[in-house]
Design a protein around this motif. Structure first.
Motif, PDB file in Angstrom:
ATOM      1  N   VAL A 188      81.643  73.015  47.932  1.00 26.45           N
ATOM      2  CA  VAL A 188      80.657  72.109  47.345  1.00 26.45           C
ATOM      3  C   VAL A 188      80.296  71.054  48.380  1.00 26.45           C
ATOM      4  O   VAL A 188      81.178  70.394  48.946  1.00 26.45           O
ATOM      5  CB  VAL A 188      81.208  71.425  46.077  1.00 26.45           C
ATOM      6  CG1 VAL A 188      80.161  70.482  45.480  1.00 26.45           C
ATOM      7  CG2 VAL A 188      81.646  72.463  45.053  1.00 26.45           C
ATOM      8  N   THR A 189      79.002  70.905  48.626  1.00 28.27           N
ATOM      9  CA  THR A 189      78.516  69.885  49.545  1.00 28.27           C
ATOM     10  C   THR A 189      77.601  68.955  48.759  1.00 28.27           C
ATOM     11  O   THR A 189      76.742  69.422  47.999  1.00 28.27           O
ATOM     12  CB  THR A 189      77.744  70.502  50.715  1.00 28.27           C
ATOM     13  OG1 THR A 189      78.529  71.549  51.300  1.00 28.27           O
ATOM     14  CG2 THR A 189      77.453  69.461  51.785  1.00 28.27           C
ATOM     15  N   SER A 190      77.783  67.659  48.934  1.00 30.00           N
ATOM     16  CA  SER A 190      77.011  66.714  48.129  1.00 30.00           C
ATOM     17  C   SER A 190      76.643  65.486  48.942  1.00 30.00           C
ATOM     18  O   SER A 190      77.275  65.161  49.950  1.00 30.00           O
ATOM     19  CB  SER A 190      77.808  66.298  46.889  1.00 30.00           C
ATOM     20  OG  SER A 190      79.050  65.712  47.261  1.00 30.00           O
ATOM     21  N   THR A 191      75.615  64.795  48.487  1.00 31.45           N
ATOM     22  CA  THR A 191      75.135  63.584  49.149  1.00 31.45           C
ATOM     23  C   THR A 191      74.283  62.795  48.157  1.00 31.45           C
ATOM     24  O   THR A 191      74.177  63.142  46.985  1.00 31.45           O
ATOM     25  CB  THR A 191      74.325  63.936  50.414  1.00 31.45           C
ATOM     26  OG1 THR A 191      74.129  62.749  51.195  1.00 31.45           O
ATOM     27  CG2 THR A 191      72.985  64.564  50.078  1.00 31.45           C
ATOM     28  N   GLY A 192      73.664  61.712  48.634  1.00 29.11           N
ATOM     29  CA  GLY A 192      72.753  60.946  47.791  1.00 29.11           C
ATOM     30  C   GLY A 192      73.439  60.111  46.730  1.00 29.11           C
ATOM     31  O   GLY A 192      72.873  59.853  45.671  1.00 29.11           O
ATOM     32  N   TYR A 193      74.666  59.652  47.014  1.00 27.95           N
ATOM     33  CA  TYR A 193      75.402  58.856  46.034  1.00 27.95           C
ATOM     34  C   TYR A 193      74.990  57.389  46.082  1.00 27.95           C
ATOM     35  O   TYR A 193      74.746  56.830  47.155  1.00 27.95           O
ATOM     36  CB  TYR A 193      76.909  58.944  46.308  1.00 27.95           C
ATOM     37  CG  TYR A 193      77.505  60.286  45.995  1.00 27.95           C
ATOM     38  CD1 TYR A 193      77.908  60.605  44.703  1.00 27.95           C
ATOM     39  CD2 TYR A 193      77.657  61.237  46.995  1.00 27.95           C
ATOM     40  CE1 TYR A 193      78.447  61.850  44.420  1.00 27.95           C
ATOM     41  CE2 TYR A 193      78.202  62.490  46.717  1.00 27.95           C
ATOM     42  CZ  TYR A 193      78.598  62.783  45.423  1.00 27.95           C
ATOM     43  OH  TYR A 193      79.135  64.018  45.142  1.00 27.95           O
ATOM     44  N   ASP A 194      74.947  56.774  44.921  1.00 31.70           N
ATOM     45  CA  ASP A 194      74.735  55.338  44.830  1.00 31.70           C
ATOM     46  C   ASP A 194      75.861  54.641  45.600  1.00 31.70           C
ATOM     47  O   ASP A 194      77.042  54.882  45.333  1.00 31.70           O
ATOM     48  CB  ASP A 194      74.754  54.916  43.352  1.00 31.70           C
ATOM     49  CG  ASP A 194      74.314  53.479  43.142  1.00 31.70           C
ATOM     50  OD1 ASP A 194      74.881  52.590  43.796  1.00 31.70           O
ATOM     51  OD2 ASP A 194      73.424  53.238  42.308  1.00 31.70           O
ATOM     52  N   ASP A 195      75.512  53.788  46.546  1.00 29.57           N
ATOM     53  CA  ASP A 195      76.539  53.206  47.408  1.00 29.57           C
ATOM     54  C   ASP A 195      77.361  52.113  46.733  1.00 29.57           C
ATOM     55  O   ASP A 195      78.237  51.505  47.371  1.00 29.57           O
ATOM     56  CB  ASP A 195      75.937  52.690  48.717  1.00 29.57           C
ATOM     57  CG  ASP A 195      74.902  51.588  48.519  1.00 29.57           C
ATOM     58  OD1 ASP A 195      74.735  51.111  47.379  1.00 29.57           O
ATOM     59  OD2 ASP A 195      74.256  51.204  49.519  1.00 29.57           O
ATOM     60  N   ARG A 196      77.134  51.884  45.439  1.00 28.20           N
ATOM     61  CA  ARG A 196      77.979  50.932  44.724  1.00 28.20           C
ATOM     62  C   ARG A 196      79.265  51.578  44.207  1.00 28.20           C
ATOM     63  O   ARG A 196      80.190  50.865  43.809  1.00 28.20           O
ATOM     64  CB  ARG A 196      77.199  50.315  43.562  1.00 28.20           C
ATOM     65  CG  ARG A 196      76.060  49.400  44.011  1.00 28.20           C
ATOM     66  CD  ARG A 196      75.202  48.954  42.853  1.00 28.20           C
ATOM     67  NE  ARG A 196      74.482  50.085  42.246  1.00 28.20           N
ATOM     68  CZ  ARG A 196      73.663  49.956  41.204  1.00 28.20           C
ATOM     69  NH1 ARG A 196      73.452  48.759  40.662  1.00 28.20           N
ATOM     70  NH2 ARG A 196      73.032  51.011  40.724  1.00 28.20           N
ATOM     71  N   THR A 197      79.335  52.919  44.198  1.00 25.98           N
ATOM     72  CA  THR A 197      80.591  53.557  43.817  1.00 25.98           C
ATOM     73  C   THR A 197      81.560  53.503  44.992  1.00 25.98           C
ATOM     74  O   THR A 197      81.162  53.286  46.133  1.00 25.98           O
ATOM     75  CB  THR A 197      80.378  55.023  43.386  1.00 25.98           C
ATOM     76  OG1 THR A 197      79.905  55.789  44.500  1.00 25.98           O
ATOM     77  CG2 THR A 197      79.380  55.121  42.236  1.00 25.98           C
ATOM     78  N   TRP A 198      82.847  53.695  44.684  1.00 26.15           N
ATOM     79  CA  TRP A 198      83.887  53.662  45.715  1.00 26.15           C
ATOM     80  C   TRP A 198      84.382  55.068  45.993  1.00 26.15           C
ATOM     81  O   TRP A 198      84.351  55.939  45.125  1.00 26.15           O
ATOM     82  CB  TRP A 198      85.057  52.794  45.266  1.00 26.15           C
ATOM     83  CG  TRP A 198      84.753  51.326  45.182  1.00 26.15           C
ATOM     84  CD1 TRP A 198      83.594  50.709  45.548  1.00 26.15           C
ATOM     85  CD2 TRP A 198      85.628  50.294  44.702  1.00 26.15           C
ATOM     86  NE1 TRP A 198      83.691  49.356  45.334  1.00 26.15           N
ATOM     87  CE2 TRP A 198      84.924  49.071  44.811  1.00 26.15           C
ATOM     88  CE3 TRP A 198      86.921  50.289  44.198  1.00 26.15           C
ATOM     89  CZ2 TRP A 198      85.488  47.860  44.429  1.00 26.15           C
ATOM     90  CZ3 TRP A 198      87.485  49.086  43.821  1.00 26.15           C
ATOM     91  CH2 TRP A 198      86.776  47.877  43.942  1.00 26.15           C
ATOM     92  N   VAL A 199      84.904  55.276  47.181  1.00 22.23           N
ATOM     93  CA  VAL A 199      85.489  56.571  47.537  1.00 22.23           C
ATOM     94  C   VAL A 199      86.713  56.846  46.682  1.00 22.23           C
ATOM     95  O   VAL A 199      86.938  57.977  46.227  1.00 22.23           O
ATOM     96  CB  VAL A 199      85.857  56.603  49.037  1.00 22.23           C
ATOM     97  CG1 VAL A 199      86.681  57.838  49.369  1.00 22.23           C
ATOM     98  CG2 VAL A 199      84.587  56.567  49.889  1.00 22.23           C
ATOM     99  N   ASP A 200      87.532  55.808  46.459  1.00 19.08           N
ATOM    100  CA  ASP A 200      88.754  55.991  45.673  1.00 19.08           C
ATOM    101  C   ASP A 200      89.152  54.683  45.008  1.00 19.08           C
ATOM    102  O   ASP A 200      88.432  53.675  45.082  1.00 19.08           O
ATOM    103  CB  ASP A 200      89.888  56.553  46.542  1.00 19.08           C
ATOM    104  CG  ASP A 200      90.266  55.631  47.707  1.00 19.08           C
ATOM    105  OD1 ASP A 200      89.880  54.441  47.696  1.00 19.08           O
ATOM    106  OD2 ASP A 200      90.955  56.096  48.634  1.00 19.08           O
ATOM    107  N   HIS A 201      90.316  54.677  44.349  1.00 20.09           N
ATOM    108  CA  HIS A 201      90.767  53.503  43.615  1.00 20.09           C
ATOM    109  C   HIS A 201      91.136  52.333  44.515  1.00 20.09           C
ATOM    110  O   HIS A 201      91.250  51.196  44.048  1.00 20.09           O
ATOM    111  CB  HIS A 201      91.974  53.873  42.738  1.00 20.09           C
ATOM    112  CG  HIS A 201      91.617  54.632  41.512  1.00 20.09           C
ATOM    113  ND1 HIS A 201      91.124  55.916  41.550  1.00 20.09           N
ATOM    114  CD2 HIS A 201      91.668  54.290  40.194  1.00 20.09           C
ATOM    115  CE1 HIS A 201      90.891  56.339  40.321  1.00 20.09           C
ATOM    116  NE2 HIS A 201      91.221  55.384  39.483  1.00 20.09           N
TER     117      HIS A 201
END
Length: 252
Positions: free
Chosen positions: A144-157
């Motif tokens: 699965v390859t993905s992009t275009g994420y809202d940059d207000r989310t975090w990579v992890d906790h």
């Protein structure tokens, strides 16, 4: 259904993306410093000081009331953070897509399997909480390859950031009857000086009737509802505990 790769079992891995130190760009360092997580070793604590081998990202937690984790306000977690949470999730396979359904937050992500091309940064006119994702089979591995994420989310906790140009590759391989192994690589030239390789995560299959509610089996509706979480729990319990201040008056 199976537990997510975030600490539910010994070989699952933890809720962090990687045990490796990330290499930030100057912009990435600024974004990292601006995030205030509530997960990890408490900032300045004896426990944090006892583990200097860990990246500071795992040793800077503050009470939720003093943090700025948007998920604490019931916003979506996005990816890869959602897959790192240890609650169960499921893959719903359809003819042209796979739906990735998470119990925690009751989030739903679409992985398109119809051969469409992943958009590049210049083509994306609207970022998404759950991004744009395409999948393909490489032997018995779902890539699965993905992009275009809202940059207000975090990579992890732990509050590691990503820009809206992050590209995430996930490789899911069923290594035995009840174990799904996940390998990930994050590439983000805006915030990271080189690709960041994740800790290998594993998810274990659970019986169909493992989760029960009202006599029904299946994922729980584990929603973060603002009326309960933000307006009630945060105001009456979380924020007073973190700040030492009395509870705020109820919203009008």
């Amino acid at each position: 259904m199976g537990f997510g790769g975030g600490g539910r079992c010994r070989d699952c891995g933890d809720r962090g993306f990687s045990l490796e130190f990330p290499m930030f760009t100057p912009a990435g360092q600024i974004a990292f410093d601006a995030n205030i997580p509530s997960y990890g070793r408490a900032l300045g604590s004896d426990e944090a000081k006892a583990h200097p081998e860990e990246h500071i990202g795992r040793r800077r937690a503050q009470p939720p009331a003093l943090g700025n984790d948007l998920y604490q306000q019931c916003n979506p977690m996005g990816m890869p953070r959602a897959i790192l949470y240890p609650d169960p999730g499921e893959f719903i396979v359809m003819p042209e897509r796979i739906l990735q359904h998470f119990q925690w937050g009751y989030g739903l992500r679409t992985i398109w399997m119809d051969g469409r091309r992943l958009p590049n940064a210049a083509e994306i006119d609207l970022t998404r909480w759950w991004g744009y994702a395409v999948g393909r089979w490489d032997g018995n591995t779902l890539v699965v390859t993905s992009t275009g994420y809202d940059d207000r989310t975090w990579v992890d906790h732990f509050g590691y950031p990503h820009s809206d140009q992050m590209v995430l590759e996930e490789r899911y391989t069923r290594i035995n009857y009840d174990t799904l192994e996940l390998k990930m690589v994050l590439t983000d030239p805006v915030y990271y000086a080189q690709p960041w390789v994740a800790q290998t995560k594993r998810m274990h299959l659970i019986p169909r009737d493992f989760i029960q509610s009202t006599g029904w089996s299946g994922l729980l509706e584990d929603l973060c509802a603002p009326v309960d979480e933000v307006d009630t729990f945060n105001r009456l319990i979380r924020d007073p505990a973190g700040t030492g201040q009395p509870a705020a008056p109820p919203p009008r």
